[in-house]
Design a protein around this motif. Structure first.
Motif, PDB file in Angstrom:
ATOM      1  N   ILE A   1       2.072   9.258 -13.190  1.00  0.00           N
ATOM      2  CA  ILE A   1       2.361   8.512 -11.965  1.00  0.00           C
ATOM      3  C   ILE A   1       1.657   7.157 -11.988  1.00  0.00           C
TER       4      ILE A   1
ATOM      5  N   PHE B   1       5.453  -0.794 -12.943  1.00  0.00           N
ATOM      6  CA  PHE B   1       6.645  -0.838 -12.100  1.00  0.00           C
ATOM      7  C   PHE B   1       7.409  -2.155 -12.266  1.00  0.00           C
TER       8      PHE B   1
ATOM      9  N   TYR C   1       3.492   4.887 -14.217  1.00  0.00           N
ATOM     10  CA  TYR C   1       4.773   4.516 -13.596  1.00  0.00           C
ATOM     11  C   TYR C   1       4.580   3.315 -12.659  1.00  0.00           C
ATOM     12  N   TRP C   2       3.570   3.412 -11.784  1.00  0.00           N
ATOM     13  CA  TRP C   2       3.401   2.357 -10.784  1.00  0.00           C
ATOM     14  C   TRP C   2       2.795   1.087 -11.383  1.00  0.00           C
TER      15      TRP C   2
ATOM     16  N   GLU D   1       1.700  -5.006  -2.395  1.00  0.00           N
ATOM     17  CA  GLU D   1       1.854  -3.822  -3.240  1.00  0.00           C
ATOM     18  C   GLU D   1       1.793  -4.215  -4.692  1.00  0.00           C
TER      19      GLU D   1
ATOM     20  N   ARG E   1      -1.193   5.545  -1.927  1.00  0.00           N
ATOM     21  CA  ARG E   1      -2.116   5.671  -3.066  1.00  0.00           C
ATOM     22  C   ARG E   1      -2.068   4.394  -3.890  1.00  0.00           C
ATOM     23  N   THR E   2      -3.264   3.929  -4.283  1.00  0.00           N
ATOM     24  CA  THR E   2      -3.377   2.680  -5.035  1.00  0.00           C
ATOM     25  C   THR E   2      -3.917   2.973  -6.427  1.00  0.00           C
TER      26      THR E   2
ATOM     27  N   VAL F   1       0.762   0.113  -5.883  1.00  0.00           N
ATOM     28  CA  VAL F   1       0.710   1.070  -4.768  1.00  0.00           C
ATOM     29  C   VAL F   1       1.930   1.968  -4.797  1.00  0.00           C
ATOM     30  N   TRP F   2       1.705   3.252  -4.547  1.00  0.00           N
ATOM     31  CA  TRP F   2       2.820   4.165  -4.267  1.00  0.00           C
ATOM     32  C   TRP F   2       2.958   4.178  -2.743  1.00  0.00           C
TER      33      TRP F   2
END
Lengths: 205, 202
Positions: B136, B143, B139-140, B202, B160-161, B154-155
Protein backbone atom coordinates in the motif's frame (compact mmCIF):
# COMPACT_ATOMS: atom_id res chain seq x y z
CA UNK A 1 -33.55 -13.17 -7.04
CA UNK A 2 -30.93 -12.52 -4.41
CA UNK A 3 -31.25 -15.91 -2.65
CA UNK A 4 -29.86 -18.92 -4.48
CA UNK A 5 -29.62 -22.24 -2.73
CA UNK A 6 -30.55 -20.58 0.57
CA UNK A 7 -27.72 -18.14 0.25
CA UNK A 8 -27.86 -14.44 -0.44
CA UNK A 9 -26.06 -13.25 -3.55
CA UNK A 10 -25.97 -9.67 -4.71
CA UNK A 11 -25.04 -11.00 -8.09
CA UNK A 12 -27.32 -13.86 -9.19
CA UNK A 13 -24.95 -15.02 -11.92
CA UNK A 14 -22.10 -15.23 -9.50
CA UNK A 15 -24.35 -16.92 -6.95
CA UNK A 16 -25.45 -19.53 -9.45
CA UNK A 17 -21.83 -20.26 -10.34
CA UNK A 18 -20.88 -20.70 -6.71
CA UNK A 19 -23.84 -22.91 -5.92
CA UNK A 20 -23.22 -25.14 -8.93
CA UNK A 21 -19.67 -25.70 -7.84
CA UNK A 22 -20.48 -26.22 -4.16
CA UNK A 23 -19.43 -29.61 -2.86
CA UNK A 24 -21.28 -29.64 0.40
CA UNK A 25 -19.39 -27.10 2.47
CA UNK A 26 -21.49 -24.58 4.32
CA UNK A 27 -19.01 -21.81 3.86
CA UNK A 28 -16.81 -20.65 1.06
CA UNK A 29 -13.36 -22.21 1.21
CA UNK A 30 -10.47 -20.39 2.81
CA UNK A 31 -8.31 -18.17 0.63
CA UNK A 32 -5.60 -20.85 0.51
CA UNK A 33 -7.83 -23.72 -0.52
CA UNK A 34 -8.94 -22.49 -3.89
CA UNK A 35 -10.77 -24.74 -6.33
CA UNK A 36 -9.79 -24.45 -9.95
CA UNK A 37 -13.21 -25.70 -11.07
CA UNK A 38 -14.92 -22.99 -9.11
CA UNK A 39 -12.48 -20.45 -10.44
CA UNK A 40 -13.38 -21.29 -14.04
CA UNK A 41 -17.06 -20.87 -13.29
CA UNK A 42 -16.47 -17.60 -11.49
CA UNK A 43 -14.63 -16.20 -14.45
CA UNK A 44 -17.45 -17.32 -16.71
CA UNK A 45 -19.92 -15.58 -14.41
CA UNK A 46 -17.89 -12.39 -14.54
CA UNK A 47 -17.94 -12.34 -18.33
CA UNK A 48 -21.69 -12.77 -18.34
CA UNK A 49 -21.99 -9.99 -15.80
CA UNK A 50 -20.68 -7.45 -18.22
CA UNK A 51 -23.32 -8.15 -20.81
CA UNK A 52 -26.97 -7.25 -20.36
CA UNK A 53 -27.37 -5.56 -16.97
CA UNK A 54 -24.39 -3.24 -16.99
CA UNK A 55 -24.97 0.47 -17.46
CA UNK A 56 -21.31 0.94 -18.27
CA UNK A 57 -19.06 -0.43 -21.03
CA UNK A 58 -17.04 -3.53 -20.01
CA UNK A 59 -13.69 -1.72 -19.78
CA UNK A 60 -15.17 1.07 -17.69
CA UNK A 61 -16.96 -1.46 -15.53
CA UNK A 62 -13.72 -3.27 -14.77
CA UNK A 63 -11.89 0.01 -14.16
CA UNK A 64 -14.53 0.97 -11.61
CA UNK A 65 -14.61 -2.48 -10.06
CA UNK A 66 -10.92 -1.99 -9.23
CA UNK A 67 -11.99 0.89 -6.98
CA UNK A 68 -14.64 -1.17 -5.22
CA UNK A 69 -12.19 -3.98 -4.73
CA UNK A 70 -9.23 -1.81 -3.71
CA UNK A 71 -11.18 0.25 -1.23
CA UNK A 72 -13.71 -2.21 0.24
CA UNK A 73 -12.42 -5.74 -0.22
CA UNK A 74 -12.04 -6.11 3.54
CA UNK A 75 -15.68 -5.26 4.22
CA UNK A 76 -18.56 -7.72 4.55
CA UNK A 77 -22.22 -7.10 5.45
CA UNK A 78 -23.60 -7.52 8.96
CA UNK A 79 -24.67 -10.97 10.04
CA UNK A 80 -28.33 -11.85 10.42
CA UNK A 81 -29.72 -12.07 13.91
CA UNK A 82 -29.09 -15.48 15.38
CA UNK A 83 -26.16 -16.30 13.13
CA UNK A 84 -23.73 -18.67 14.85
CA UNK A 85 -20.77 -16.80 16.29
CA UNK A 86 -18.38 -19.16 14.55
CA UNK A 87 -19.91 -18.80 11.10
CA UNK A 88 -17.56 -17.57 8.43
CA UNK A 89 -17.56 -13.88 7.60
CA UNK A 90 -17.93 -14.93 3.97
CA UNK A 91 -20.89 -17.26 4.47
CA UNK A 92 -23.50 -15.47 2.43
CA UNK A 93 -26.36 -17.30 4.12
CA UNK A 94 -25.44 -15.38 7.24
CA UNK A 95 -25.45 -11.97 5.61
CA UNK A 96 -28.16 -9.49 6.48
CA UNK A 97 -29.97 -8.66 3.26
CA UNK A 98 -30.26 -4.91 3.89
CA UNK A 99 -26.67 -4.62 4.99
CA UNK A 100 -25.53 -6.51 1.89
CA UNK A 101 -27.54 -4.19 -0.32
CA UNK A 102 -26.16 -1.11 1.42
CA UNK A 103 -22.60 -2.33 0.96
CA UNK A 104 -23.21 -2.70 -2.75
CA UNK A 105 -24.75 0.77 -2.89
CA UNK A 106 -21.75 2.16 -1.03
CA UNK A 107 -19.43 0.52 -3.56
CA UNK A 108 -21.37 2.04 -6.43
CA UNK A 109 -21.22 5.41 -4.68
CA UNK A 110 -17.46 5.46 -4.22
CA UNK A 111 -17.06 4.33 -7.83
CA UNK A 112 -19.11 7.37 -8.86
CA UNK A 113 -16.88 9.57 -6.71
CA UNK A 114 -13.78 8.09 -8.31
CA UNK A 115 -14.87 9.69 -11.59
CA UNK A 116 -14.47 13.10 -9.97
CA UNK A 117 -11.69 12.35 -7.52
CA UNK A 118 -8.88 10.11 -8.74
CA UNK A 119 -7.30 9.62 -5.30
CA UNK A 120 -8.57 6.08 -4.78
CA UNK A 121 -6.94 2.73 -4.20
CA UNK A 122 -7.39 0.45 -7.20
CA UNK A 123 -6.64 -3.23 -7.01
CA UNK A 124 -7.37 -6.48 -8.78
CA UNK A 125 -8.07 -9.80 -7.11
CA UNK A 126 -5.80 -12.80 -6.87
CA UNK A 127 -7.11 -16.23 -7.82
CA UNK A 128 -8.52 -17.16 -4.42
CA UNK A 129 -12.21 -17.87 -4.19
CA UNK A 130 -12.92 -15.14 -1.69
CA UNK A 131 -11.05 -12.54 -3.72
CA UNK A 132 -12.92 -13.60 -6.83
CA UNK A 133 -16.23 -13.38 -4.96
CA UNK A 134 -15.51 -9.84 -3.76
CA UNK A 135 -14.37 -8.93 -7.28
CA UNK A 136 -17.61 -10.24 -8.66
CA UNK A 137 -19.56 -8.12 -6.17
CA UNK A 138 -17.47 -5.12 -7.23
CA UNK A 139 -18.20 -5.80 -10.89
CA UNK A 140 -21.88 -5.96 -10.06
CA UNK A 141 -21.72 -2.65 -8.19
CA UNK A 142 -19.76 -1.12 -11.08
CA UNK A 143 -22.53 -2.05 -13.46
CA UNK A 144 -24.72 0.49 -11.66
CA UNK A 145 -22.15 3.26 -11.48
CA UNK A 146 -23.09 6.05 -13.86
CA UNK A 147 -21.55 8.94 -11.95
CA UNK A 148 -24.87 10.34 -10.73
CA UNK A 149 -24.35 9.98 -6.98
CA UNK A 150 -23.15 13.09 -5.13
CA UNK A 151 -20.00 13.82 -3.14
CA UNK A 152 -16.33 14.33 -3.77
CA UNK A 153 -14.73 12.33 -0.96
CA UNK A 154 -15.34 9.28 1.20
CA UNK A 155 -13.86 8.12 4.47
CA UNK A 156 -14.00 4.64 5.99
CA UNK A 157 -13.98 4.36 9.78
CA UNK A 158 -14.57 1.92 12.59
CA UNK A 159 -17.01 3.54 15.00
CA UNK A 160 -15.42 4.26 18.35
CA UNK A 161 -11.96 3.11 17.31
CA UNK A 162 -9.29 5.31 15.77
CA UNK A 163 -9.97 8.36 13.67
CA UNK A 164 -13.60 9.17 13.00
CA UNK A 165 -12.88 11.72 10.30
CA UNK A 166 -9.93 12.54 8.06
CA UNK A 167 -7.07 14.59 9.51
CA UNK A 168 -7.57 18.35 9.29
CA UNK A 169 -4.55 18.54 6.99
CA UNK A 170 -6.54 16.96 4.14
CA UNK A 171 -8.80 20.01 4.02
CA UNK A 172 -12.09 18.10 3.72
CA UNK A 173 -14.33 15.94 5.87
CA UNK A 174 -14.34 18.20 8.92
CA UNK A 175 -18.10 18.78 8.86
CA UNK A 176 -21.08 16.49 8.60
CA UNK A 177 -21.08 13.81 5.89
CA UNK A 178 -23.84 14.06 3.29
CA UNK A 179 -24.43 10.32 3.56
CA UNK A 180 -23.26 7.43 5.69
CA UNK A 181 -23.36 3.74 4.75
CA UNK A 182 -23.15 0.99 7.32
CA UNK A 183 -22.59 -0.59 9.70
CA UNK A 184 -20.53 -3.26 8.00
CA UNK A 185 -17.91 -5.64 9.33
CA UNK A 186 -14.26 -5.02 8.57
CA UNK A 187 -12.45 -8.34 8.43
CA UNK A 188 -9.70 -7.20 6.11
CA UNK A 189 -6.46 -5.26 6.19
CA UNK A 190 -5.27 -3.14 9.06
CA UNK A 191 -5.81 0.19 7.37
CA UNK A 192 -9.16 0.45 9.13
CA UNK A 193 -9.45 -1.12 12.61
CA UNK A 194 -11.20 -4.46 12.45
CA UNK A 195 -14.68 -4.62 13.95
CA UNK A 196 -18.41 -4.82 13.39
CA UNK A 197 -19.20 -1.11 13.20
CA UNK A 198 -17.51 0.01 10.02
CA UNK A 199 -19.05 3.01 8.28
CA UNK A 200 -18.42 4.74 4.96
CA UNK A 201 -18.99 8.50 5.11
CA UNK A 202 -19.54 10.54 1.96
CA UNK A 203 -18.47 14.19 1.95
CA UNK A 204 -18.96 17.08 -0.44
CA UNK A 205 -16.08 19.06 1.05
CA UNK B 1 11.69 97.92 -5.59
CA UNK B 2 14.30 97.62 -8.37
CA UNK B 3 14.67 94.45 -10.37
CA UNK B 4 18.02 93.66 -8.72
CA UNK B 5 16.47 93.90 -5.24
CA UNK B 6 13.63 91.65 -6.30
CA UNK B 7 16.12 89.06 -7.55
CA UNK B 8 18.12 89.17 -4.32
CA UNK B 9 14.99 88.84 -2.22
CA UNK B 10 13.80 85.81 -4.19
CA UNK B 11 17.21 84.18 -3.98
CA UNK B 12 17.22 84.75 -0.26
CA UNK B 13 13.78 83.17 0.16
CA UNK B 14 14.73 80.11 -1.90
CA UNK B 15 17.96 79.71 0.06
CA UNK B 16 16.15 79.95 3.37
CA UNK B 17 13.58 77.36 2.36
CA UNK B 18 16.24 75.02 1.03
CA UNK B 19 18.19 75.31 4.26
CA UNK B 20 15.02 74.71 6.24
CA UNK B 21 14.27 71.55 4.23
CA UNK B 22 17.79 70.27 4.66
CA UNK B 23 17.61 70.88 8.41
CA UNK B 24 14.27 69.11 8.62
CA UNK B 25 15.59 66.15 6.64
CA UNK B 26 18.68 65.94 8.83
CA UNK B 27 16.62 66.17 11.99
CA UNK B 28 13.90 63.71 10.92
CA UNK B 29 16.05 61.18 9.06
CA UNK B 30 17.10 59.21 12.14
CA UNK B 31 13.45 58.87 13.19
CA UNK B 32 12.43 57.74 9.69
CA UNK B 33 15.26 55.22 9.53
CA UNK B 34 14.42 53.97 13.01
CA UNK B 35 10.76 53.65 12.03
CA UNK B 36 11.65 51.72 8.88
CA UNK B 37 13.96 49.44 10.75
CA UNK B 38 11.27 48.85 13.29
CA UNK B 39 8.78 47.84 10.58
CA UNK B 40 11.27 45.46 8.97
CA UNK B 41 12.16 44.05 12.33
CA UNK B 42 8.51 43.44 13.14
CA UNK B 43 7.67 42.00 9.68
CA UNK B 44 10.41 39.42 9.40
CA UNK B 45 9.87 37.81 12.81
CA UNK B 46 6.16 37.60 12.05
CA UNK B 47 6.89 35.71 8.86
CA UNK B 48 9.37 33.47 10.61
CA UNK B 49 6.88 32.80 13.38
CA UNK B 50 4.17 31.89 10.87
CA UNK B 51 6.51 29.49 9.11
CA UNK B 52 7.75 27.92 12.34
CA UNK B 53 4.20 27.42 13.61
CA UNK B 54 3.06 25.51 10.54
CA UNK B 55 1.74 22.11 11.51
CA UNK B 56 1.75 22.78 15.23
CA UNK B 57 -1.33 21.67 17.11
CA UNK B 58 -4.01 24.34 17.23
CA UNK B 59 -2.42 26.50 14.54
CA UNK B 60 -4.62 27.74 11.68
CA UNK B 61 -2.31 26.39 8.99
CA UNK B 62 -4.58 27.10 6.04
CA UNK B 63 -4.84 30.79 7.01
CA UNK B 64 -1.09 31.04 7.57
CA UNK B 65 -0.27 29.51 4.19
CA UNK B 66 -2.49 32.11 2.50
CA UNK B 67 -0.65 34.85 4.38
CA UNK B 68 2.71 33.42 3.33
CA UNK B 69 1.64 33.63 -0.31
CA UNK B 70 1.61 37.44 -0.01
CA UNK B 71 5.39 37.52 0.44
CA UNK B 72 6.35 34.52 -1.66
CA UNK B 73 10.10 35.00 -2.02
CA UNK B 74 10.76 35.53 1.68
CA UNK B 75 8.29 32.76 2.54
CA UNK B 76 9.80 30.30 0.09
CA UNK B 77 13.28 30.99 1.49
CA UNK B 78 12.07 30.26 5.02
CA UNK B 79 10.01 27.24 4.01
CA UNK B 80 12.87 25.61 2.13
CA UNK B 81 15.08 26.14 5.19
CA UNK B 82 12.59 24.14 7.28
CA UNK B 83 12.91 20.98 5.19
CA UNK B 84 14.80 18.08 6.71
CA UNK B 85 14.79 14.32 6.46
CA UNK B 86 12.13 12.58 8.54
CA UNK B 87 13.40 9.52 10.35
CA UNK B 88 11.61 6.16 10.34
CA UNK B 89 9.65 6.91 7.18
CA UNK B 90 8.44 3.31 7.12
CA UNK B 91 6.06 4.19 9.94
CA UNK B 92 2.69 5.12 8.50
CA UNK B 93 1.26 8.34 9.88
CA UNK B 94 -2.28 7.54 10.93
CA UNK B 95 -4.37 10.71 11.19
CA UNK B 96 -2.17 13.52 12.50
CA UNK B 97 1.56 12.97 12.82
CA UNK B 98 3.72 14.39 15.59
CA UNK B 99 4.60 18.08 15.48
CA UNK B 100 7.94 17.59 13.74
CA UNK B 101 6.39 15.49 10.96
CA UNK B 102 3.40 17.79 10.51
CA UNK B 103 5.70 20.83 10.32
CA UNK B 104 7.75 19.39 7.46
CA UNK B 105 4.63 18.19 5.63
CA UNK B 106 3.05 21.64 5.96
CA UNK B 107 6.27 23.28 4.73
CA UNK B 108 6.09 21.16 1.58
CA UNK B 109 2.37 21.86 1.17
CA UNK B 110 2.94 25.61 1.62
CA UNK B 111 5.67 25.56 -1.03
CA UNK B 112 3.30 23.79 -3.41
CA UNK B 113 0.61 26.38 -2.67
CA UNK B 114 2.63 29.57 -3.06
CA UNK B 115 4.40 28.32 -6.21
CA UNK B 116 1.13 27.40 -7.91
CA UNK B 117 1.57 23.66 -7.51
CA UNK B 118 5.30 23.12 -8.00
CA UNK B 119 6.53 19.82 -6.59
CA UNK B 120 9.44 17.41 -6.87
CA UNK B 121 9.78 13.67 -6.80
CA UNK B 122 12.85 11.45 -6.74
CA UNK B 123 13.78 7.85 -7.37
CA UNK B 124 14.48 5.56 -4.43
CA UNK B 125 16.53 2.42 -3.91
CA UNK B 126 13.79 1.11 -1.63
CA UNK B 127 11.88 -1.91 -2.92
CA UNK B 128 8.64 -2.71 -1.18
CA UNK B 129 8.31 -6.06 0.51
CA UNK B 130 5.45 -8.47 0.14
CA UNK B 131 3.42 -7.30 3.13
CA UNK B 132 0.09 -5.61 2.63
CA UNK B 133 1.25 -2.42 4.34
CA UNK B 134 4.40 -2.11 2.23
CA UNK B 135 2.44 -2.74 -0.93
CA UNK B 136 0.00 0.00 0.00
CA UNK B 137 2.83 2.38 0.88
CA UNK B 138 4.48 1.77 -2.48
CA UNK B 139 1.15 2.19 -4.28
CA UNK B 140 0.55 5.66 -2.83
CA UNK B 141 4.15 6.92 -2.97
CA UNK B 142 4.25 5.98 -6.66
CA UNK B 143 0.72 7.20 -7.31
CA UNK B 144 1.84 10.07 -9.58
CA UNK B 145 4.82 8.35 -11.16
CA UNK B 146 6.14 4.81 -11.33
CA UNK B 147 9.75 5.99 -11.57
CA UNK B 148 9.89 8.37 -8.62
CA UNK B 149 8.23 9.00 -5.28
CA UNK B 150 6.86 12.20 -3.79
CA UNK B 151 7.97 13.43 -0.36
CA UNK B 152 4.74 12.09 1.10
CA UNK B 153 1.47 10.62 -0.11
CA UNK B 154 -1.96 10.20 1.43
CA UNK B 155 -4.58 7.48 1.23
CA UNK B 156 -7.54 9.84 1.47
CA UNK B 157 -10.27 7.39 2.49
CA UNK B 158 -8.13 6.14 5.38
CA UNK B 159 -6.48 9.38 6.47
CA UNK B 160 -3.12 7.59 6.32
CA UNK B 161 0.06 9.35 5.24
CA UNK B 162 3.08 7.57 3.79
CA UNK B 163 6.52 9.19 3.95
CA UNK B 164 9.13 8.67 1.21
CA UNK B 165 12.24 6.61 2.01
CA UNK B 166 15.14 8.68 3.34
CA UNK B 167 17.17 8.57 0.11
CA UNK B 168 14.27 10.07 -1.82
CA UNK B 169 13.60 12.63 0.91
CA UNK B 170 17.22 13.83 0.69
CA UNK B 171 17.01 14.17 -3.08
CA UNK B 172 13.71 16.03 -2.95
CA UNK B 173 14.98 18.47 -0.32
CA UNK B 174 18.10 19.05 -2.43
CA UNK B 175 15.89 19.78 -5.43
CA UNK B 176 13.89 22.36 -3.49
CA UNK B 177 17.12 24.03 -2.28
CA UNK B 178 18.62 24.03 -5.76
CA UNK B 179 15.44 25.45 -7.20
CA UNK B 180 15.36 28.30 -4.69
CA UNK B 181 19.05 29.08 -5.15
CA UNK B 182 18.70 29.35 -8.91
CA UNK B 183 15.12 30.53 -9.44
CA UNK B 184 13.72 31.44 -6.05
CA UNK B 185 13.98 35.20 -6.39
CA UNK B 186 13.03 35.43 -10.07
CA UNK B 187 10.31 32.76 -10.08
CA UNK B 188 6.85 33.92 -11.16
CA UNK B 189 4.91 33.07 -8.02
CA UNK B 190 1.24 32.55 -8.60
CA UNK B 191 -0.51 30.87 -5.66
CA UNK B 192 -3.09 28.17 -6.30
CA UNK B 193 -6.68 29.37 -6.57
CA UNK B 194 -9.42 27.19 -5.09
CA UNK B 195 -7.11 24.19 -5.31
CA UNK B 196 -8.24 20.61 -5.17
CA UNK B 197 -6.74 18.65 -2.26
CA UNK B 198 -4.68 16.52 -4.64
CA UNK B 199 -2.99 19.67 -6.01
CA UNK B 200 -1.19 20.43 -2.75
CA UNK B 201 -2.48 18.54 0.29
CA UNK B 202 -2.15 14.94 -0.82
Amino acid sequence: MPFIGDRYYMNPLFGAAVERSRVGDDVLPDEDSDSSGLHVELLAAQKQLQQPHSKTPPQTQEHKAEVGYGETSGLVPEKIAGAPAKSSAYDRRMWDENSARHLQEARTHIMDISERNPGVHRAKPDQSTISQAVWSDSMHAAANSIGSLPGKHFFIRQQGVGYQQPPKRLGWGQGKPIRTYGPFRNVGGGDVPKGNHTFIDIYNH
Amino acid sequence: MFPREITLSLTSTITKRTVLHVVLIVLLAPFAVAQGASLNHAGQPTLEREVRQLGLSGNDDFADVKKLARTPVASARLLVSQLHVLEHPERTVVGEGDAQVEHVLWSIMALRYITGGKDFCAPTAWISGSTYEEGIRSYWLHFSSKSCVRFFAVWPSRGRTYIAPEDAQKRIIAKWKRWFATEGTSFHYKPLRNPKPEQWLE
